[in-house]
Design a protein around this motif. Structure first.
Motif: not given
Length: 324
Positions: A24-27, A52-59, A81-85
């Motif tokens: 999956g995509k990293a969150k 951002q450089a590695n295509g991951a979502d970030f919070s 709750q936001q679904g962080a991996t």
């Protein structure tokens, strides 16, 4: 940024609750002690850029102050709750967030400590940080050498009680200078929670008891600046060897300007980047990092001492973090 429920939110993603590595995509969620200390600002900026450089979502979330354990627990819950991996965290208390971390790991979230280890260290999957005992030891060895054989008359300006960073730097410094807790050479100590004004007030109070000192330990550079202000007001800066730890650009400039003799540089950008890369790998393959990963530390001074490896402030300003 908006403040809510004791946490500060930088940016968040949509998506369903639920985590787990593999395919999956990293969150990536980051929880820092505060969002105002320049060190944590750098950590957040580096993690955001790496994501951002590695295509991951970030919070990014933070406590409202250094020691805001409840705020960090809420931040972990929000990220779940936001679904962080993956959750990267600099815990304010080395033990206070363990239940929340345990819940996250049981839900399949990779949890990595940055900068500050948990206690026990196995409460997280891995730690990317300065070896803070060694950093304290480097500061202590420098101060001892700079005293030139004079017996230390020492003030200790500590951080947040219960934090592994505070404990490790404190004990490391004492090891480096060759003293034990409770030694008569320690003329006073004060906790300052990483804060400049709290350190200034604490040292002013100590100086009301004695001004017969020649050395000061400070746990970080904001507290070094507060301590310097208190010493300067009493005309004591010329008789005191003071060290610190951080390696922020402002701190390196403080050393260049003579506010304190040396600082020990650490590398938050490296911590953040390595943490994000591990998060991306976990989302892709399910592979988890393990154990303690030391990101290094370097003494910065323009007054080098025999037997203490160091770099100049010129080098420090080229490698520091924060605003130059």
């Amino acid at each position: 940024m908006v403040s809510a429920g004791g946490c500060t939110v930088e940016r968040h993603w949509g998506g369903n609750t639920g985590s787990g590595g593999g395919g999956g995509k990293a969150k990536v969620g980051l929880v820092t002690k505060t969002d105002t200390n320049p060190y944590f600002v750098e950590l957040r900026a580096a993690a955001s850029a790496a994501a951002q450089a590695n295509g991951a979502d970030f919070s990014a979330l933070a406590g409202q102050f250094d020691g805001d354990n409840d705020g960090q627990v809420r931040a972990i819950e929000n990220l779940m709750q936001q679904g962080a991996t993956t959750i990267l965290i600099t815990p304010s208390s080395s033990t206070g967030v363990l239940d929340a971390i345990d819940r996250a790991r049981k839900a399949g979230v990779l949890v990595i400590a940055l900068d500050t280890a948990t206690e026990p260290a196995e409460a997280v999957d891995a730690t990317f940080a300065t070896d803070n005992f060694v950093a304290g030891q480097q500061q202590g060895a420098y101060v001892k050498a700079a005293l030139g054989g004079a017996a230390p008359k020492l003030f200790m300006v500590d951080g947040t009680a219960g934090s592994t960073v505070d404990t490790q730097r404190h004990t490391g410094f004492l090891s480096g200078i060759g003293l034990a807790d409770g030694a008569p050479e320690i003329k006073g100590s004060t906790p300052a929670n990483g804060d400049q004004s709290t350190a200034q007030q604490g040292v002013e109070n100590l100086l009301q008891r004695t001004t017969d000192i020649n050395a000061v330990y400070t746990m970080n550079e904001p507290m070094g600046r507060g301590t310097y202000a208190a010493l300067k007001a009493r005309g004591l800066t010329g008789q005191v060897v003071m060290g610190s730890i951080d390696g922020g650009c402002e701190g390196v400039q403080n050393v260049r300007d003579g506010q304190y003799a040396a600082t020990v540089m650490q590398f938050p950008k490296k911590m953040a980047e390595q943490g994000v890369l591990a998060a991306v790998e976990y989302a892709k393959s399910g592979k988890k990092p393990t154990g303690f990963n030391n990101t290094g530390s370097v003494v910065i001074t323009d007054k080098p001492m025999p037997g203490v490896e160091s770099q100049t402030t010129e080098w420090g300003l080229q490698n520091c973090w924060g605003d130059k």
